[in-house]
Design a protein around this motif. Structure first.
Motif, mmCIF file in Angstrom:
data_model
loop_
_atom_site.group_PDB
_atom_site.id
_atom_site.type_symbol
_atom_site.label_atom_id
_atom_site.label_comp_id
_atom_site.label_asym_id
_atom_site.label_seq_id
_atom_site.Cartn_x
_atom_site.Cartn_y
_atom_site.Cartn_z
ATOM 1 N N THR A 161 -0.097 0.776 13.727
ATOM 2 C CA THR A 161 -1.202 1.267 12.891
ATOM 3 C C THR A 161 -2.441 1.377 13.772
ATOM 4 O O THR A 161 -3.094 0.379 14.058
ATOM 5 C CB THR A 161 -1.465 0.303 11.719
ATOM 6 O OG1 THR A 161 -0.259 0.121 10.979
ATOM 7 C CG2 THR A 161 -2.547 0.851 10.800
ATOM 8 N N LEU B 288 4.178 3.091 -4.446
ATOM 9 C CA LEU B 288 3.316 3.712 -3.442
ATOM 10 C C LEU B 288 4.086 4.336 -2.272
ATOM 11 O O LEU B 288 3.489 4.972 -1.406
ATOM 12 C CB LEU B 288 2.326 2.677 -2.898
ATOM 13 C CG LEU B 288 1.311 2.132 -3.906
ATOM 14 C CD1 LEU B 288 0.381 1.137 -3.251
ATOM 15 C CD2 LEU B 288 0.508 3.269 -4.536
ATOM 16 N N LYS B 289 5.400 4.140 -2.255
ATOM 17 C CA LYS B 289 6.248 4.731 -1.198
ATOM 18 C C LYS B 289 5.778 4.286 0.191
ATOM 19 O O LYS B 289 5.724 5.076 1.132
ATOM 20 C CB LYS B 289 6.256 6.261 -1.286
ATOM 21 C CG LYS B 289 6.610 6.799 -2.665
ATOM 22 C CD LYS B 289 7.949 6.276 -3.158
ATOM 23 C CE LYS B 289 8.268 6.785 -4.560
ATOM 24 N NZ LYS B 289 9.467 6.134 -5.146
ATOM 25 N N THR B 290 5.454 3.019 0.307
ATOM 26 C CA THR B 290 5.036 2.448 1.584
ATOM 27 C C THR B 290 6.131 1.511 2.083
ATOM 28 O O THR B 290 6.828 0.887 1.273
ATOM 29 C CB THR B 290 3.701 1.695 1.423
ATOM 30 O OG1 THR B 290 3.299 1.175 2.674
ATOM 31 C CG2 THR B 290 3.812 0.553 0.427
ATOM 32 N N PRO B 291 6.335 1.396 3.386
ATOM 33 C CA PRO B 291 7.458 0.596 3.895
ATOM 34 C C PRO B 291 7.258 -0.911 3.832
ATOM 35 O O PRO B 291 8.234 -1.667 3.941
ATOM 36 C CB PRO B 291 7.580 1.064 5.353
ATOM 37 C CG PRO B 291 6.203 1.514 5.714
ATOM 38 C CD PRO B 291 5.642 2.127 4.458
ATOM 39 N N TYR C 99 5.591 -2.654 -5.482
ATOM 40 C CA TYR C 99 4.507 -2.056 -4.695
ATOM 41 C C TYR C 99 5.048 -0.925 -3.821
ATOM 42 O O TYR C 99 4.494 0.180 -3.781
ATOM 43 C CB TYR C 99 3.858 -3.150 -3.840
ATOM 44 C CG TYR C 99 2.673 -2.712 -3.014
ATOM 45 C CD1 TYR C 99 1.383 -2.765 -3.525
ATOM 46 C CD2 TYR C 99 2.836 -2.283 -1.698
ATOM 47 C CE1 TYR C 99 0.285 -2.388 -2.769
ATOM 48 C CE2 TYR C 99 1.748 -1.911 -0.924
ATOM 49 C CZ TYR C 99 0.470 -1.962 -1.463
ATOM 50 O OH TYR C 99 -0.604 -1.590 -0.704
ATOM 51 N N LYS C 100 6.151 -1.195 -3.140
ATOM 52 C CA LYS C 100 6.743 -0.188 -2.250
ATOM 53 C C LYS C 100 7.361 0.965 -3.037
ATOM 54 O O LYS C 100 7.311 2.118 -2.603
ATOM 55 C CB LYS C 100 7.788 -0.842 -1.344
ATOM 56 C CG LYS C 100 7.179 -1.785 -0.315
ATOM 57 C CD LYS C 100 8.206 -2.300 0.677
ATOM 58 C CE LYS C 100 9.130 -3.315 0.072
ATOM 59 N NZ LYS C 100 10.017 -3.925 1.105
ATOM 60 N N TRP D 117 -7.950 -3.581 0.798
ATOM 61 C CA TRP D 117 -6.800 -4.468 0.997
ATOM 62 C C TRP D 117 -7.045 -5.855 0.407
ATOM 63 O O TRP D 117 -6.131 -6.484 -0.145
ATOM 64 C CB TRP D 117 -6.490 -4.562 2.490
ATOM 65 C CG TRP D 117 -5.626 -5.713 2.906
ATOM 66 C CD1 TRP D 117 -5.957 -6.709 3.759
ATOM 67 C CD2 TRP D 117 -4.270 -5.974 2.506
ATOM 68 N NE1 TRP D 117 -4.918 -7.583 3.922
ATOM 69 C CE2 TRP D 117 -3.862 -7.154 3.163
ATOM 70 C CE3 TRP D 117 -3.379 -5.332 1.658
ATOM 71 C CZ2 TRP D 117 -2.608 -7.711 2.998
ATOM 72 C CZ3 TRP D 117 -2.115 -5.876 1.490
ATOM 73 C CH2 TRP D 117 -1.734 -7.052 2.151
ATOM 74 N N GLN E 62 3.239 -7.993 4.547
ATOM 75 C CA GLN E 62 2.095 -7.781 5.431
ATOM 76 C C GLN E 62 1.381 -9.088 5.721
ATOM 77 O O GLN E 62 0.983 -9.358 6.867
ATOM 78 C CB GLN E 62 1.125 -6.782 4.806
ATOM 79 C CG GLN E 62 -0.049 -6.403 5.687
ATOM 80 C CD GLN E 62 0.384 -5.673 6.946
ATOM 81 O OE1 GLN E 62 1.195 -4.756 6.885
ATOM 82 N NE2 GLN E 62 -0.134 -6.087 8.090
ATOM 83 N N TYR F 50 -11.302 -0.349 4.996
ATOM 84 C CA TYR F 50 -9.966 -0.620 4.462
ATOM 85 C C TYR F 50 -9.808 -2.047 3.950
ATOM 86 O O TYR F 50 -9.200 -2.277 2.894
ATOM 87 C CB TYR F 50 -8.883 -0.339 5.516
ATOM 88 C CG TYR F 50 -7.508 -0.689 5.003
ATOM 89 C CD1 TYR F 50 -6.846 0.151 4.112
ATOM 90 C CD2 TYR F 50 -6.897 -1.882 5.355
ATOM 91 C CE1 TYR F 50 -5.608 -0.177 3.603
ATOM 92 C CE2 TYR F 50 -5.658 -2.220 4.852
ATOM 93 C CZ TYR F 50 -5.016 -1.370 3.976
ATOM 94 O OH TYR F 50 -3.796 -1.717 3.474
ATOM 95 N N GLY G 100 5.347 -4.311 1.839
ATOM 96 C CA GLY G 100 4.632 -4.823 0.680
ATOM 97 C C GLY G 100 3.555 -5.809 1.088
ATOM 98 O O GLY G 100 3.489 -6.241 2.250
ATOM 99 N N ASP H 260 6.480 -7.191 -3.921
ATOM 100 C CA ASP H 260 6.625 -6.264 -2.791
ATOM 101 C C ASP H 260 7.484 -5.065 -3.177
ATOM 102 O O ASP H 260 7.184 -3.919 -2.806
ATOM 103 C CB ASP H 260 7.267 -6.978 -1.595
ATOM 104 C CG ASP H 260 6.262 -7.779 -0.784
ATOM 105 O OD1 ASP H 260 5.045 -7.645 -1.038
ATOM 106 O OD2 ASP H 260 6.690 -8.521 0.120
#
Length: 280
Positions: free
Chosen positions: A144, A219-222, A215-216, A190, A228, A186, A224, A212
């Motif tokens: 990132t 939001l289609k994020t890898p 959430y994933k 967050w 993190q 951010y 949770g 998690d």
């Protein structure tokens, strides 16, 4: 820019920043009081070179390690010095004062603090060159590459423009935080996600794994929020939450209490082998 970049602190963030700043052929001086941290950092930087570096335009730079007793030598000729020490205001003030005293007059001085602004760190210090100080907050490089720059009323505008240019040239995605902001851009978003996730788990509404998962899925994020937090380190997360709690009224205690229980059991996340999840 001529000269090396000095990075103080070879922990999770420091070693990742050392890789990033050296990944375009630059020189980095990495400083830490613990030889074991420097050795571990060198191994991880080498791993980044063999993995992420193969697809990111990596050009081998040079990372040289220094003990804290050699700080002055490590700062000699550096155009940028970045502190990455633990989230203790007193410690960060001590380090910034050392950098201001030992670095060349034109060296840009930066803090990678997640929870303290550069203005807070500078407060009560009598620095020789306040105009060269900025916040330079990264997230999880190299995966990132977002990095946030935030100055103060006394920061020279040329410092911001230089850092925006150099961050981009070294593979970062720079963002200028135009006004003092605890949590930058951010992290303010967050912090709310993280805190509510902990609150939901503390109330027994859902498990960390379930939180998690939804959430994933939505939001289609890898990754949770609990995954993190395990990556960041639960002790670091708790330290940051403590700073928010001291500066913002009305924040719930349950998230910090849950983190305290985990830390008390030695569960710090990936670095200890177990946090909200177990790691081999």
């Amino acid at each position: 820019m001529k000269g090396p970049i000095a990075i103080v602190g070879a922990g999770t963030q420091g070693r990742r920043l050392a890789y990033m700043w050296s990944s375009r052929g630059g020189r980095v001086n990495l400083i830490d009081p613990k030889q074991s941290a420097l050795q571990s950092a060198a191994r991880e930087i080498n791993k980044f070179t063999r993995t992420v570096g193969k697809s990111s335009g990596h050009r081998n730079g040079l990372v040289t390690t220094f003990g804290s007793e050699d700080l002055k030598s490590a700062l000699s000729g550096a155009w940028l010095a970045v502190e990455n020490v633990p989230e203790s205001l007193a410690l960060k003030r001590t380090v910034l004062a050392q950098l201001d005293e030992m670095a060349d007059p034109d060296t840009i001085l930066a803090s990678n603090s997640s929870s303290f602004t550069i203005g807070e760190i500078m407060k009560e210090l009598r620095l020789k060159h306040e105009s060269r100080c900025i916040s330079l907050h990264s997230y999880w490089p190299p995966e990132t590459p977002a990095i946030e720059l935030m100055g103060t009323d006394t920061t020279d505008s040329s410092v911001i423009s230089t850092m925006m240019r150099e961050c981009k040239a070294h593979g970062f995605s720079p963002f200028h935080v135009k006004r003092p902001s605890r949590g930058y851009i951010y992290n303010r978003i967050w912090a709310a996600i993280k805190r509510e996730s902990l609150y939901v788990a503390a109330e027994g509404i859902a498990s960390p794994a379930e939180i998690d998962a939804i959430y994933k899925d939505v939001l289609k994020t890898p990754v949770g929020p609990f995954e993190q937090m395990d990556l960041v380190g639960l002790d670091v997360v708790r330290d940051i939450e403590d700073v928010y709690a001291r500066n913002r009224e009305g924040l719930p205690v349950e998230p910090r209490r849950l983190l305290g229980e985990m830390i008390g059991e030695g569960k710090l996340g990936v670095k200890s082998g177990e946090g909200f999840y177990k790691y081999s």
